[in-house]
Write an enzyme that holds these catalytic residues in place. Structure first.
Site, PDB file in Angstrom:
ATOM      1  N   ALA A  43      73.519 -12.188 -13.846  1.00 34.05           N
ATOM      2  CA  ALA A  43      74.255 -10.785 -13.248  1.00 34.05           C
ATOM      3  C   ALA A  43      72.906 -10.391 -12.260  1.00 34.05           C
ATOM      4  O   ALA A  43      71.943 -10.171 -12.567  1.00 34.05           O
ATOM      5  CB  ALA A  43      74.303  -9.855 -14.077  1.00 34.05           C
ATOM      6  N   LYS A 105      57.652  -3.179 -19.077  1.00 38.52           N
ATOM      7  CA  LYS A 105      56.706  -2.635 -19.805  1.00 38.52           C
ATOM      8  C   LYS A 105      56.916  -1.118 -19.728  1.00 38.52           C
ATOM      9  O   LYS A 105      56.478  -0.424 -20.934  1.00 38.52           O
ATOM     10  CB  LYS A 105      55.465  -2.832 -19.337  1.00 38.52           C
ATOM     11  CG  LYS A 105      55.183  -2.418 -17.788  1.00 38.52           C
ATOM     12  CD  LYS A 105      54.560  -3.622 -16.910  1.00 38.52           C
ATOM     13  CE  LYS A 105      55.537  -4.572 -16.543  1.00 38.52           C
ATOM     14  NZ  LYS A 105      55.307  -5.659 -16.076  1.00 38.52           N
ATOM     15  N   VAL A 132      53.007  -7.655 -20.625  1.00 40.74           N
ATOM     16  CA  VAL A 132      51.718  -7.213 -20.665  1.00 40.74           C
ATOM     17  C   VAL A 132      50.931  -8.460 -20.129  1.00 40.74           C
ATOM     18  O   VAL A 132      50.905  -9.512 -20.755  1.00 40.74           O
ATOM     19  CB  VAL A 132      51.020  -6.725 -22.022  1.00 40.74           C
ATOM     20  CG1 VAL A 132      49.520  -6.444 -22.158  1.00 40.74           C
ATOM     21  CG2 VAL A 132      51.728  -5.701 -22.704  1.00 40.74           C
ATOM     22  N   ILE A 136      49.510 -14.301 -19.344  1.00 40.11           N
ATOM     23  CA  ILE A 136      48.302 -14.276 -20.556  1.00 40.11           C
ATOM     24  C   ILE A 136      49.063 -14.338 -21.744  1.00 40.11           C
ATOM     25  O   ILE A 136      49.888 -13.081 -21.982  1.00 40.11           O
ATOM     26  CB  ILE A 136      47.348 -13.176 -20.440  1.00 40.11           C
ATOM     27  CG1 ILE A 136      46.709 -13.540 -19.048  1.00 40.11           C
ATOM     28  CG2 ILE A 136      46.219 -13.562 -21.456  1.00 40.11           C
ATOM     29  CD1 ILE A 136      45.663 -12.362 -18.580  1.00 40.11           C
ATOM     30  N   GLY A 187      50.957  -8.324   0.622  1.00 40.86           N
ATOM     31  CA  GLY A 187      52.068  -8.485  -0.523  1.00 40.86           C
ATOM     32  C   GLY A 187      51.563  -8.243  -2.037  1.00 40.86           C
ATOM     33  O   GLY A 187      52.313  -8.306  -2.858  1.00 40.86           O
ATOM     34  N   LYS A 205      50.903  -0.787 -20.159  1.00 41.56           N
ATOM     35  CA  LYS A 205      50.634  -1.889 -20.807  1.00 41.56           C
ATOM     36  C   LYS A 205      49.604  -1.818 -21.896  1.00 41.56           C
ATOM     37  O   LYS A 205      49.603  -2.439 -22.947  1.00 41.56           O
ATOM     38  CB  LYS A 205      49.799  -2.811 -19.966  1.00 41.56           C
ATOM     39  CG  LYS A 205      50.872  -3.435 -18.842  1.00 41.56           C
ATOM     40  CD  LYS A 205      50.183  -4.150 -17.770  1.00 41.56           C
ATOM     41  CE  LYS A 205      51.162  -4.750 -16.624  1.00 41.56           C
ATOM     42  NZ  LYS A 205      50.506  -5.102 -15.405  1.00 41.56           N
TER      43      LYS A 205
HETATM   44  N1  HSE Z   1      52.040  -4.560 -10.462  1.00 43.70           N
HETATM   45  C1  HSE Z   1      51.540  -5.395 -11.637  1.00 43.70           C
HETATM   46  C2  HSE Z   1      49.944  -5.591 -11.053  1.00 43.70           C
HETATM   47  C3  HSE Z   1      52.263  -6.655 -12.133  1.00 43.70           C
HETATM   48  O1  HSE Z   1      49.476  -5.222 -10.064  1.00 43.70           O
HETATM   49  O2  HSE Z   1      49.394  -6.414 -11.995  1.00 43.70           O
HETATM   50  C4  HSE Z   1      53.218  -6.243 -13.025  1.00 43.70           C
HETATM   51  O3  HSE Z   1      52.873  -5.348 -13.930  1.00 43.70           O
END
Ligand code: HSE
Length: 436
Positions: A43, A105, A132, A136, A187, A205
């Site tokens: 979706a 999260k 999180v 990893i 980016g 996290k």
């Molecule tokens: N925006 C987060 C970071 C990644 O810069 O680690 C996604 O949680």
């Protein structure tokens, strides 16, 4: 046996990664899971783009509820993000008896208690390895690999955007605003980077890790959250001269009084592995009473690293979904009726050490008055640095590192120091973690 059927809600960067890695490694994954895993329905509001990603064999719809309502779908992957519609859809999927995999999260840190309770009642799994530190496997490590241990503390670099910014500030001696613009151009940082730079993403996290480590409910509202927006290049330089680097850490720690749960910039000794995690990488240190210190390092974001975690959850569910629900690994590692009510401590009760930078008049007695106030408060000085005043300059920077002290005591001493007429600017205070 027919593959387990997966419905994907939202096929952006991570969703595409899930689809591609599942396709590319399908034989390897099937040999592990004991059964094929197939995304059969997607979706997304942009159906044309979604169809282009998954090809004509997969059904694409623009209504997430059509995926949840499909009786053939066994697992729903939620990759929409946020606490709005994503929360409703996760609750509806649970209610419909679907297992759920999510990388969300924010949703779990804020509404986890409600979501896990609903899943437990319904006998379905909600898996969230990707929530999180991206690729990893820290949830798996905490929940299963370290299950013999009494976890003492966790300290992690769990936001890649801010770690990239701090690395660039240190490498190039640039100020925060300049590097943030560069991170956005490359980016790394979102157009609205608030959650990253203000520490909110890291706190989400840390909240989830705290719950799993100590068997307490997820309590994002109790987390202390401070980002990196006020850090100056000069503090990074002074820290370096004293043998430290500045990192945005997510910390959760067990103490006799309660649980610490905090995110803030921290000085970390330069010789620690964690201090040397550079760029957008993530790393989490976990201290267990039996195992000692362990360290987990890798990519905390990105299409395929995050997909790696999502697919690990899909494999777990594929292996376990026919098992008795009581035999599965509990969502938060501890059995739901064995959760602890240990309080999360207010920041004023946290004990840590500090870096202080004072802009002071360069005249006799200033240092004595400052250290006198520290001594009166019972705060012990660990190291000091005074920048040499330039030719004709009447001000200088005084840098003080302290030993451990309760934050409330430090706040009171800081207020007194700030009131001295020879302290000429707001005092900078950064916490320091030895991670020994
Ligand atoms: N925006 C987060 C970071 C990644 O810069 O680690 C996604 O949680």
């Amino acid at each position: 046996m027919k593959p387990i059927q997966v419905g994907l809600l939202g096929i952006g960067t991570v969703g595409s990664g899930v689809f591609h890695v599942l396709s590319r490694n399908q034989n390897e994954i099937q040999r592990r899971a004991g059964r094929g895993i197939a995304v059969t329905m997607v979706a997304d509001l942009d159906t044309a783009r979604a169809q282009a990603v998954v090809g004509s064999q997969v059904q694409v719809v623009n209504d997430a509820r059509a995926v949840i309502a499909n009786p053939d779908i066994d697992i729903v992957i939620e990759l929409i993000g946020g606490y709005g519609i994503a929360r409703q859809l996760v609750m509806e999927a649970i209610d419909a008896g679907k297992h759920v995999v999510t990388a969300n999260k924010a949703l779990l840190a804020v509404h986890g208690t409600e979501i896990f309770a609903a899943a437990h009642k319904k006998g379905v799994m909600v898996a969230f390895e990707a929530a999180v530190a991206g690729g990893i496997p820290i949830i798996k490590s905490l929940r299963e690999g370290l299950t013999a241990n009494r976890i003492e503390w966790i300290a992690g670099i769990i936001n890649g955007t801010t770690n990239f910014i701090l690395s660039e500030m240190r490498d190039k001696g640039l100020d925060f605003d300049v590097v943030l613009k560069e991170a956005q151009r490359l980016g790394y940082a979102e157009a609205d980077p608030t959650f990253d730079i203000e520490g909110v993403d890291a706190a989400h996290k840390a909240t989830i890790m705290s719950a799993i480590a100590f068997g307490i409910p997820v309590q994002f509202d109790k987390a202390y959250v401070e980002g990196i927006t006020k850090l100056g290049a000069q503090d990074i330089r002074y820290a370096e001269q004293l043998g430290y680097r500045i990192k945005l850490l997510g910390i959760t720690k067990r103490t006799p009084q309660g649980i610490e749960l905090r995110v803030h910039p921290s000085l970390v000794p330069a010789k620690r592995l964690l201090a040397n995690v550079e760029g957008a990488m993530n790393a989490v240190m976990v201290q267990g009473d039996a195992v000692g210190t362990t360290l987990y390092y890798g990519k905390g974001a990105g299409s395929e690293p995050t997909a790696s975690a999502v697919i690990a959850d899909l494999v777990d569910i594929t292996r376990l979904h026919t098992a008795d629900a009581a035999q599965r690994v509990p969502h938060l590692a501890f059995q739901p009726d064995q959760m602890s009510d240990q309080p999360v401590l207010p920041m004023s009760e946290v004990v840590t050490s500090y870096y202080l930078r004072l802009r002071v008049a360069d005249q006799a007695g200033v240092l004595a008055r400052v250290t006198g106030l520290l001594a009166d408060a019972g705060i012990s000085v660990d190291a000091m640095l005074q920048r040499e005043a330039g030719e004709g300059e009447k001000q200088t920077d005084l840098i003080i590192l302290t030993h451990d002290v309760r934050e409330g005591t430090m706040d009171a001493a800081l207020a007194q120091m700030q009131a001295l007429p020879t302290v000429l600017a707001p005092i900078t205070r950064i916490r320091k973690e030895e991670l020994a």
